[in-house]
Design an enzyme around this catalytic site. Sequence first.
Site, PDB file in Angstrom:
ATOM      1  N   CYS A 241      12.512  11.572   8.084  1.00 14.91           N
ATOM      2  CA  CYS A 241      12.450  11.075   9.458  1.00 14.91           C
ATOM      3  C   CYS A 241      13.790  11.211  10.160  1.00 14.91           C
ATOM      4  O   CYS A 241      13.847  11.377  11.390  1.00 14.91           O
ATOM      5  CB  CYS A 241      11.976   9.620   9.481  1.00 14.91           C
ATOM      6  SG  CYS A 241      12.960   8.512   8.457  1.00 14.91           S
TER       7      CYS A 241
ATOM      8  N   GLY B 297       6.150   5.383   8.941  1.00 12.61           N
ATOM      9  CA  GLY B 297       5.281   6.551   9.079  1.00 12.61           C
ATOM     10  C   GLY B 297       5.332   7.113  10.478  1.00 12.61           C
ATOM     11  O   GLY B 297       6.328   6.982  11.191  1.00 12.61           O
ATOM     12  N   SER B 298       4.235   7.716  10.891  1.00  7.89           N
ATOM     13  CA  SER B 298       4.197   8.417  12.174  1.00  7.89           C
ATOM     14  C   SER B 298       4.084   7.444  13.342  1.00  7.89           C
ATOM     15  O   SER B 298       3.619   6.310  13.192  1.00  7.89           O
ATOM     16  CB  SER B 298       3.006   9.380  12.205  1.00  7.89           C
ATOM     17  OG  SER B 298       1.785   8.643  12.274  1.00  7.89           O
TER      18      SER B 298
ATOM     19  N   LYS C 201       0.852  -1.193   0.000  1.00  7.09           N
ATOM     20  CA  LYS C 201       0.000   0.000   0.000  1.00  7.09           C
ATOM     21  C   LYS C 201       0.889   1.245   0.000  1.00  7.09           C
ATOM     22  O   LYS C 201       1.427   1.629   1.032  1.00  7.09           O
ATOM     23  CB  LYS C 201      -0.925   0.041   1.220  1.00  7.09           C
ATOM     24  CG  LYS C 201      -1.859   1.278   1.209  1.00  7.09           C
ATOM     25  CD  LYS C 201      -2.320   1.634   2.590  1.00  7.09           C
ATOM     26  CE  LYS C 201      -2.313   3.077   2.968  1.00  7.09           C
ATOM     27  NZ  LYS C 201      -2.035   4.128   2.040  1.00  7.09           N
TER      28      LYS C 201
ATOM     29  N   GLU D 172       9.222   1.620  11.237  1.00 10.05           N
ATOM     30  CA  GLU D 172      10.204   2.694  11.107  1.00 10.05           C
ATOM     31  C   GLU D 172       9.429   3.983  11.311  1.00 10.05           C
ATOM     32  O   GLU D 172       8.623   4.379  10.472  1.00 10.05           O
ATOM     33  CB  GLU D 172      10.868   2.644   9.731  1.00 10.05           C
ATOM     34  CG  GLU D 172      12.233   3.333   9.702  1.00 10.05           C
ATOM     35  CD  GLU D 172      12.153   4.800   9.380  1.00 10.05           C
ATOM     36  OE1 GLU D 172      12.036   5.613  10.338  1.00 10.05           O
ATOM     37  OE2 GLU D 172      12.175   5.141   8.204  1.00 10.05           O
TER      38      GLU D 172
ATOM     39  N   GLU E 200       8.958  15.942  16.669  1.00 10.13           N
ATOM     40  CA  GLU E 200       9.285  15.892  15.250  1.00 10.13           C
ATOM     41  C   GLU E 200       8.396  16.873  14.489  1.00 10.13           C
ATOM     42  O   GLU E 200       7.166  16.777  14.532  1.00 10.13           O
ATOM     43  CB  GLU E 200       9.082  14.476  14.715  1.00 10.13           C
ATOM     44  CG  GLU E 200       9.512  14.321  13.263  1.00 10.13           C
ATOM     45  CD  GLU E 200       9.397  12.888  12.766  1.00 10.13           C
ATOM     46  OE1 GLU E 200      10.319  12.448  12.068  1.00 10.13           O
ATOM     47  OE2 GLU E 200       8.390  12.225  13.087  1.00 10.13           O
TER      48      GLU E 200
ATOM     49  N   GLY F  50       1.859   4.131  13.633  1.00  7.85           N
ATOM     50  CA  GLY F  50       2.656   2.941  13.891  1.00  7.85           C
ATOM     51  C   GLY F  50       2.205   2.178  15.118  1.00  7.85           C
ATOM     52  O   GLY F  50       2.181   0.936  15.122  1.00  7.85           O
TER      53      GLY F  50
END
Length: 481
Positions: free
Chosen positions: A286, A230-231, A177, A252, A385, A235
């Site tokens: 990231c 992703g975030s 995806k 990750e 972040e 996650g």
Amino acid sequence: MQRLDHHYIDGRWVASRGTRWLPVSDPYREQLIAEVTAGDPADVDDAVAAARRALPAWQALSGAERGAYLDAFADALTRRREALIRLSCTNNGKVLPEAGIDLDDAIACYRYYADQARALDARQGQPVALEMEGIEARCYHDPAGVVGLITPWNFPLVTSAWKLAPALAAGCTAVLKPSEVTPLPEQALAEIAAEIDLPAGVLNLLHGDGEGIGAPLTAHRDVDKVSFTGSNRVGEAVMRAASEGSRGVSLELGGKSPVLVLDDADPEQAADWIMAGIYFNAGQICSATSRLIVDASLADTVYAALASRIDALHLGDPLDERSDMGPLTSARQREAVQAYLAVAEQEGLTAVRDARHRTLPEQGYFLAPTLYRDVPTTSRLWREEIFGPVLCGRSAANEAEAVELANDSDFGLAATVISGDSDRAKRVGRQLRAGSIWYNSEQLVPPQTGWGGFKRSGIGRELGPWGLSAYLEVKHIIGPQ
């Protein structure tokens, strides 16, 4: 305008069952360039079933045979390189040199895992040294099974390569995806799969958002492992969904990476490496080294060097070779970063450079490259972040304080150490709690080295042999000699 209303399932383009449509934009021209289906859980069922059917035959191939398909992916990406670079610029907002680096990284990743697939054959059945007389044990490496791969919008074709290449090398079949924000470059992977006659069901590509595809995929009981980039918020939801059925997960996630400038560093050279670490891809990385920790003796000189370099950045059309930095990838991301800039205003942070120091292009989701100095460690901008072109700096009295400041974070993805003494830089790097430490360089990510972080930056590693291991299960067969 394109309409991405089909998925690639079981070797065929299949109409989506989704009834919602999502806009796909050019972030420079602020124009709608495509619509993509949001997908439907029934699409996930079909794709997972196809991957399950394809698994036995794909697993039965030798590593050399699977490696040949991965080389074919690399060859096809190479043939499409220039077109995909321009497509990434248009859909993502990257400037041309950055998009070129991305394509070359993806190609190198498929090449690397083609070699890893071939090497896997020799590892199968290796004897294990035992102290039990008359007993032998041999070690085998089996694929994890059907894997769900979910990639973000900031590095199209790169993060998908980091997941898809090792998964296929290991003998897994995949449901991929890509991000609904940047689906256009990733569409090429399904086109390539058809072009190289990849067996049906080995790669299934589903367009859609978290509701239509992402959540059903991570919760699907016939998916053996999920790999997500992703975030942290999403996650953690992925991990909760995968816990039902005790399925494997690789994550990750976020970062708040430091760059340490020690007292023996060359300030001008340091400024170049700092710029590359935070303003590449408009800070939407990231691993962005978004916390500058500079020795107090060099602080004024380094800030002045950074200010001159920020002023020299040309913000403009990603397809214009003169552009150094493009827009943020979406209006939504620009708004998210602007919220942090509002917090900085409320906190009274000292701006060395911000929007008051330049005129932004009249069109595009641009933000001015921003630099704050003497930022308190309690500031949200220091600790959270931001995912935009915003650098926060602090001074350190000595090396020990610099290391302490660097490690005082919820994240541990990456870090950079800059020193006039490479041995010193490496020694300091060993004290930092992060997965990738660069010293006296830009952020280099060879496919042979691992990628992933400590603490809240994720679970597991991508790239290198560790990336392949993430899609393998270890099996031992033990019995009499």
